[in-house]
Design a protein around this motif. Sequence first.
Motif, PDB file in Angstrom:
ATOM      1  N   SER A 120      49.525-100.691 -31.020  1.00 35.46           N
ATOM      2  CA  SER A 120      48.643 -99.785 -31.173  1.00 35.46           C
ATOM      3  C   SER A 120      48.557 -98.920 -30.847  1.00 35.46           C
ATOM      4  N   LEU A 121      47.639 -97.800 -30.948  1.00 37.98           N
ATOM      5  CA  LEU A 121      47.378 -96.498 -30.433  1.00 37.98           C
ATOM      6  C   LEU A 121      46.787 -97.299 -28.710  1.00 37.98           C
ATOM      7  N   GLU A 122      45.971 -97.937 -28.874  1.00 38.05           N
ATOM      8  CA  GLU A 122      44.874 -98.339 -27.349  1.00 38.05           C
ATOM      9  C   GLU A 122      46.413 -98.507 -26.509  1.00 38.05           C
ATOM     10  N   TYR A 123      47.872 -98.631 -26.792  1.00 39.11           N
ATOM     11  CA  TYR A 123      48.598 -98.617 -25.582  1.00 39.11           C
ATOM     12  C   TYR A 123      48.564 -97.864 -24.629  1.00 39.11           C
ATOM     13  N   PHE A 124      48.149 -96.492 -25.592  1.00 43.19           N
ATOM     14  CA  PHE A 124      49.030 -95.155 -24.948  1.00 43.19           C
ATOM     15  C   PHE A 124      47.169 -94.187 -24.751  1.00 43.19           C
ATOM     16  N   GLY A 125      46.142 -95.689 -24.519  1.00 43.89           N
ATOM     17  CA  GLY A 125      45.108 -95.105 -23.665  1.00 43.89           C
ATOM     18  C   GLY A 125      44.847 -95.700 -22.257  1.00 43.89           C
ATOM     19  N   GLU A 126      43.518 -95.026 -21.583  1.00 40.22           N
ATOM     20  CA  GLU A 126      43.604 -94.744 -20.457  1.00 40.22           C
ATOM     21  C   GLU A 126      43.993 -96.464 -19.781  1.00 40.22           C
ATOM     22  N   TYR A 127      44.800 -96.862 -19.065  1.00 39.46           N
ATOM     23  CA  TYR A 127      45.778 -97.695 -18.272  1.00 39.46           C
ATOM     24  C   TYR A 127      45.119 -98.030 -17.877  1.00 39.46           C
ATOM     25  N   PRO A 128      45.259 -99.009 -16.623  1.00 32.80           N
ATOM     26  CA  PRO A 128      45.267 -99.542 -15.417  1.00 32.80           C
ATOM     27  C   PRO A 128      45.783 -98.841 -14.507  1.00 32.80           C
ATOM     28  N   CYS A 129      46.084 -98.326 -13.094  1.00 31.26           N
ATOM     29  CA  CYS A 129      47.023 -97.593 -12.659  1.00 31.26           C
ATOM     30  C   CYS A 129      46.942 -97.980 -10.930  1.00 31.26           C
ATOM     31  N   ILE A 130      48.297 -98.009 -10.582  1.00 29.79           N
ATOM     32  CA  ILE A 130      47.890 -98.373  -8.502  1.00 29.79           C
ATOM     33  C   ILE A 130      47.497 -97.073  -8.364  1.00 29.79           C
ATOM     34  N   ASP A 131      46.296 -97.238  -6.976  1.00 31.72           N
ATOM     35  CA  ASP A 131      45.633 -95.625  -6.397  1.00 31.72           C
ATOM     36  C   ASP A 131      47.145 -95.201  -5.188  1.00 31.72           C
ATOM     37  N   ASP A 132      46.461 -94.809  -4.608  1.00 34.07           N
ATOM     38  CA  ASP A 132      46.975 -94.118  -3.635  1.00 34.07           C
ATOM     39  C   ASP A 132      47.542 -95.177  -2.808  1.00 34.07           C
ATOM     40  N   GLU A 133      46.581 -95.673  -2.038  1.00 35.36           N
ATOM     41  CA  GLU A 133      46.634 -96.828  -0.920  1.00 35.36           C
ATOM     42  C   GLU A 133      47.964 -97.626  -1.423  1.00 35.36           C
ATOM     43  N   VAL A 134      47.911 -98.723  -2.253  1.00 35.78           N
ATOM     44  CA  VAL A 134      48.790 -99.967  -2.848  1.00 35.78           C
ATOM     45  C   VAL A 134      50.147 -99.104  -2.788  1.00 35.78           C
TER      46      VAL A 134
END
Length: 214
Positions: A120-134
């Motif tokens: 779906s188009l949602e797959y290319f949305g604003e998915y969660p990402c790791i932060d700098d500390e991780v």
Amino acid sequence: MRVVDLTHVIKEDMPVYPGTETPKFLPGSTYDADGFKETCLQMFTHTGTHMDPPAHLFANGMTLDEFPASQFIGKAVVVDCRGLGEGEFITMEHVRACGDAAEEADFLLFNTGWDQYWGSLEYFGEYPCIDDEVLDFILAGDYKGIGFDVIGLDPIADENLTRHKRLFAHRAIVNIENLTNLDACGRGLFDFSCFPLPLKDGDGSPVRAVAWFC
């Protein structure tokens, strides 16, 4: 032994990174004409469930064929991040919830639950990402690889690929994207493999990512 396939099927109408062409399956030989079937497969090296090495971002970076086969197999743990919303960050709180397994693992696999949007188009949305500390934690460790059930290590809008560059500038490590079925892996360490094709000077390759439990 229980085996869990963590890999999306490669097909012509599959989701691909925006701007990339979808795979093509072109007939080479046929049963009727040749007595056997053979197909010409055309696709980009970062299609489907795939792996990035440092050479994906850096001209002098390590290519996939330069890694030993042992790089692609080991113990993994799933970091459960499924409670996050669009654009939110994976933090050390999620990693610490894995306990000692987070430091004992060869691979950290981040389960955002985003694979539910595959196709779906949602797959290319604003998915969660790791932060700098991780990312700092990963760089300070001795991991063979990290993996995600989203299309990229960086946010979809980050054309500079900031996290990719930080990761590969400092470590001979691999990054796996577009995993699926991480929910089935439970908690704690398990056996994991993610073997790429041994492409000469490989900047990436589809993988068959698998978890198994004895």
